[in-house]
Design a protein around this motif. Structure first.
Motif, mmCIF file in Angstrom:
data_model
loop_
_atom_site.group_PDB
_atom_site.id
_atom_site.type_symbol
_atom_site.label_atom_id
_atom_site.label_comp_id
_atom_site.label_asym_id
_atom_site.label_seq_id
_atom_site.Cartn_x
_atom_site.Cartn_y
_atom_site.Cartn_z
ATOM 1 N N GLU A 7 43.109 -21.984 33.496
ATOM 2 C CA GLU A 7 42.880 -21.186 32.558
ATOM 3 C C GLU A 7 42.500 -20.107 32.796
ATOM 4 N N SER A 8 42.151 -20.026 33.820
ATOM 5 C CA SER A 8 42.290 -17.809 34.537
ATOM 6 C C SER A 8 43.314 -17.406 33.448
ATOM 7 N N ASN A 9 44.651 -18.539 34.499
ATOM 8 C CA ASN A 9 45.997 -18.016 34.693
ATOM 9 C C ASN A 9 46.219 -17.917 33.450
ATOM 10 N N ILE A 10 46.238 -19.257 32.540
ATOM 11 C CA ILE A 10 47.327 -18.951 31.107
ATOM 12 C C ILE A 10 46.293 -17.802 30.072
ATOM 13 N N ILE A 11 45.183 -16.841 30.642
ATOM 14 C CA ILE A 11 44.582 -16.021 29.693
ATOM 15 C C ILE A 11 45.673 -15.192 30.711
ATOM 16 N N LEU A 12 45.406 -14.669 31.695
ATOM 17 C CA LEU A 12 46.114 -13.350 32.259
ATOM 18 C C LEU A 12 47.757 -13.507 32.182
ATOM 19 N N ASP A 13 48.735 -14.819 31.689
ATOM 20 C CA ASP A 13 49.898 -14.535 31.577
ATOM 21 C C ASP A 13 49.684 -14.143 29.731
ATOM 22 N N THR A 14 48.753 -14.566 29.244
ATOM 23 C CA THR A 14 48.594 -13.846 27.977
ATOM 24 C C THR A 14 48.345 -13.192 27.555
ATOM 25 N N ARG A 15 47.526 -12.167 28.567
ATOM 26 C CA ARG A 15 47.498 -10.882 28.679
ATOM 27 C C ARG A 15 48.900 -10.125 29.192
ATOM 28 N N GLU A 16 49.546 -10.440 30.070
ATOM 29 C CA GLU A 16 50.677 -9.752 30.247
ATOM 30 C C GLU A 16 52.050 -9.883 29.275
ATOM 31 N N GLU A 17 51.856 -10.704 28.522
ATOM 32 C CA GLU A 17 53.151 -10.743 27.483
ATOM 33 C C GLU A 17 52.534 -10.003 26.496
ATOM 34 N N LEU A 18 51.405 -10.117 26.177
ATOM 35 C CA LEU A 18 51.076 -9.159 24.307
ATOM 36 C C LEU A 18 50.821 -7.528 24.812
ATOM 37 N N TYR A 19 50.929 -7.638 26.797
ATOM 38 C CA TYR A 19 50.694 -5.850 27.518
ATOM 39 C C TYR A 19 51.835 -5.781 26.881
ATOM 40 N N ASN A 20 53.236 -5.985 27.186
ATOM 41 C CA ASN A 20 54.746 -6.134 27.261
ATOM 42 C C ASN A 20 55.141 -5.848 26.008
ATOM 43 N N LEU A 21 54.413 -6.424 24.604
ATOM 44 C CA LEU A 21 54.612 -6.508 23.475
ATOM 45 C C LEU A 21 54.050 -4.317 22.913
ATOM 46 N N LYS A 22 53.079 -4.420 23.810
ATOM 47 C CA LYS A 22 51.958 -3.095 23.407
ATOM 48 C C LYS A 22 53.072 -1.771 23.801
ATOM 49 N N SER A 23 53.632 -2.380 24.726
ATOM 50 C CA SER A 23 54.175 -1.050 25.699
ATOM 51 C C SER A 23 55.723 -0.678 24.508
ATOM 52 N N ALA A 24 56.158 -1.812 24.631
ATOM 53 C CA ALA A 24 57.378 -2.215 23.468
ATOM 54 C C ALA A 24 57.271 -1.243 22.393
ATOM 55 N N LEU A 25 56.168 -1.500 21.245
ATOM 56 C CA LEU A 25 55.785 -0.856 20.199
ATOM 57 C C LEU A 25 55.510 0.599 20.593
ATOM 58 N N LYS A 26 54.554 0.869 21.851
ATOM 59 C CA LYS A 26 54.127 2.275 22.150
ATOM 60 C C LYS A 26 55.863 3.295 22.002
ATOM 61 N N ALA A 27 56.518 2.526 22.685
ATOM 62 C CA ALA A 27 57.852 3.160 23.228
ATOM 63 C C ALA A 27 58.887 3.433 21.661
ATOM 64 N N TYR A 28 58.778 2.269 21.522
ATOM 65 C CA TYR A 28 59.352 2.885 19.381
ATOM 66 C C TYR A 28 58.073 3.615 18.303
ATOM 67 N N GLU A 29 56.937 4.391 18.913
ATOM 68 C CA GLU A 29 56.302 4.667 18.349
ATOM 69 C C GLU A 29 56.289 5.682 18.702
ATOM 70 N N ILE A 30 56.546 6.642 20.597
ATOM 71 C CA ILE A 30 57.005 7.330 20.406
ATOM 72 C C ILE A 30 58.570 8.441 19.929
ATOM 73 N N GLU A 31 59.548 7.354 20.296
ATOM 74 C CA GLU A 31 60.583 7.625 19.339
ATOM 75 C C GLU A 31 61.123 7.841 17.924
ATOM 76 N N ILE A 32 59.897 7.418 17.232
ATOM 77 C CA ILE A 32 60.253 7.126 15.844
ATOM 78 C C ILE A 32 59.378 8.568 15.622
ATOM 79 N N SER A 33 58.297 9.074 16.066
ATOM 80 C CA SER A 33 57.569 10.474 15.687
ATOM 81 C C SER A 33 58.070 11.518 16.074
ATOM 82 N N TYR A 34 59.602 11.124 17.505
ATOM 83 C CA TYR A 34 60.178 12.535 17.438
ATOM 84 C C TYR A 34 61.247 12.604 16.598
ATOM 85 N N ILE A 35 62.098 11.649 15.553
ATOM 86 C CA ILE A 35 62.405 11.245 14.711
ATOM 87 C C ILE A 35 61.691 12.543 13.470
ATOM 88 N N LYS A 36 60.519 12.423 13.469
ATOM 89 C CA LYS A 36 59.714 12.753 12.020
ATOM 90 C C LYS A 36 59.278 13.942 12.544
#
Length: 490
Positions: free
Chosen positions: A99-128
């Motif tokens: 169960e701990s490994n499931i939680i850790l894997d879930t955390r990693e998947e969500l972190y990758n989503l957050k990281s991608a969103l951060k990249a979009y935040e940065i790029e759209i802020s440059y366009i702004k």
């Protein structure tokens, strides 16, 4: 300028023998560990209830057009709820680990989503920022074209910045003033000189940091300068990528003021949408951190009558969605969290003093003692992670330091990355990105005099248009007015 580089009842530690000192540390360590686990549990009760409400009543996932990403978030929600329910039943060691490994894997998947969103935040802020530049350019030409520069104004501004910094005692405020001033100055620096400043500043600022922390910071700097080269950009959350690409392809220099204003409003809406989703994912990440904490020592977690009563009520709410019960549980948990956080802070100072004393008295510590301290440090890392950091940063070895040669390699790698990136940019975008990066560094330049020389050169009429200088002077004085007001209020 030195800043550029820079209770409770006392415990009578001097009279404690080595063994007494270790025992006192272990007692405090166990109390802190117990508080952190209880804090995490109360947090989970409260936040999972709010999470259920957000998913079911606030339709927070409805705005996500990307089916894969929506599925990952929805499955993460179910993992959180199911893991929390499983925690209250008997589990074999293998089940706990699974169960701990499931939680850790879930955390990693969500972190990758957050990281991608951060990249979009940065790029759209440059366009702004590009949109704002063209809007500002149209505004300042009409506002300043018939005015003349008072040559004394630049000298007066530099004197005012110097005085403000000299009167600023709080380090964070000091660095913020420097950063804000750099962010509004016209960028005037050769590429070679710029990279010299970046290299010198980073080697100074990253020196003395653990190796993994320095590596993680370099990766963040790469993303800050140009997120489009990161792995998930254009793949994860494709709908955001398409919208950002549409804005990027616009010929902004040919737009009217009204058109630029409309584009700016559309960009702000997109930024808000990305931010809302990013914050939600970050909240899920913090919840997963707290789940990890209670699973790290599931067999040692004490479920007293109060906790059993809370969970019984939690189950009733989960089955019936009783709003009155929700409010009662939230109030109860928030009260417990407030009480335990105070205890945690009160004991942290004593524990730190004892640890320092022990390090000074003993050449070596037994393995059992070391493992318990390391375990508590690991738990604390998850507990203190309120920004949903990468697992590499959370589990960094604080004793593996980056040597100077490796640091130089890391910084040089970043500069090569930046150099490749700007080779594909037009002059304006290159200047905007280089300026923002410079302003993001903690006290760039070798010293205050270099900083003031840069200001003077940036506002020199021989290299910068009159209207741009006058606008920068007004913006800089506006920034300094805020700090002068804050100083007088204090």
């Amino acid at each position: 300028m030195s800043q550029w580089h820079e209770s409770n009842e006392e415990i009578d530690m001097e009279n404690l023998r080595d063994e007494e000192l270790k025992n006192r540390i272990m007692e405090l360590n166990d109390n802190q560990l117990s508080n952190i686990k209880n804090l995490s549990y109360y947090y989970l009760i409260a936040r999972t209830l709010k999470l259920i409400k957000s998913i079911e009543n606030e339709n927070i996932l409805d705005g996500i057009d990307d089916e894969r990403e929506k599925r990952i978030i929805f499955e993460s929600f179910h993992t959180i709820i199911n893991s929390f329910k499983k925690f209250h039943g008997y589990m074999e060691e293998e089940e706990i680990e699974e169960e701990s490994n499931i939680i850790l894997d879930t955390r990693e998947e969500l972190y990758n989503l957050k990281s991608a969103l951060k990249a979009y935040e940065i790029e759209i802020s440059y366009i702004k920022e590009l949109v704002d530049h063209y809007s500002m350019k149209k505004m300042i030409v009409s506002e300043y074209e018939n005015l003349d520069i008072n040559r004394l104004s630049v000298s007066l501004l530099i004197d005012r910045i110097r005085t403000t910094l000299e009167n600023t005692r709080e380090y964070h405020s000091f660095t913020l003033i420097v950063s804000n001033i750099l962010s509004i100055l016209p960028f005037r620096m050769s590429k070679n000189r710029y990279f010299d400043v970046v290299r010198t500043t980073l080697l100074r600022n990253l020196g003395g940091l653990p190796l993994n922390v320095a590596k993680a910071q370099i990766e963040e700097y790469k993303k800050l300068f140009d997120s489009r080269l990161s792995g998930d950009y254009g793949i994860t959350f494709d709908s955001f990528f398409v919208q950002i690409k549409r804005f990027r392809n616009m010929r902004l220099e040919s737009k009217t003021e009204d058109e630029l204003e409309d584009i700016s409003k559309d960009i702000i809406k997109l930024i808000e949408e990305i931010n809302r989703l990013s914050l939600f994912i970050k909240d899920l990440g913090i919840i997963l951190n707290r789940l990890i904490i209670i699973y790290l020592d599931k067999t040692g977690f004490s479920k007293n009558d109060h906790i059993r009563d809370l969970y019984a009520k939690w189950k009733v709410y989960y089955e019936k969605r009783d709003e009155n019960l929700l409010n009662d549980l939230m109030e109860n948990c928030n009260g417990q969290i407030e009480r335990l956080e105070l205890e945690l802070l009160e004991r942290a100072n004593d524990l730190e003093k004892l640890n320092k004393k022990l390090i000074g008295k003993l050449d070596s510590l037994d393995e059992d003692f070391n493992s318990k301290i390391i375990f508590t440090t690991k738990v604390l890392n998850y507990y203190n992670d309120l920004n949903f950091a990468s697992k590499e940063l959370l589990l960094a070895d604080k004793f593996e330091m980056a040597d100077n040669n490796y640091l130089f390699h890391l910084v040089d790698n970043l500069i090569q990355y930046m150099n490749r990136s700007i080779s594909a940019m037009n002059n304006l975008e290159r200047k905007l990105r280089m300026r923002r990066f410079l302003s993001s560094l903690q006290l760039p330049f070798e010293n205050m005099e270099e900083f003031f020389s840069y200001i003077e050169y940036s506002l020199d009429g021989r290299v910068t248009a009159k209207e741009e200088i006058m606008f920068s002077l007004d913006m800089a004085n506006f920034i300094l007015d805020k700090y002068s007001t804050n100083t007088s209020d204090n």
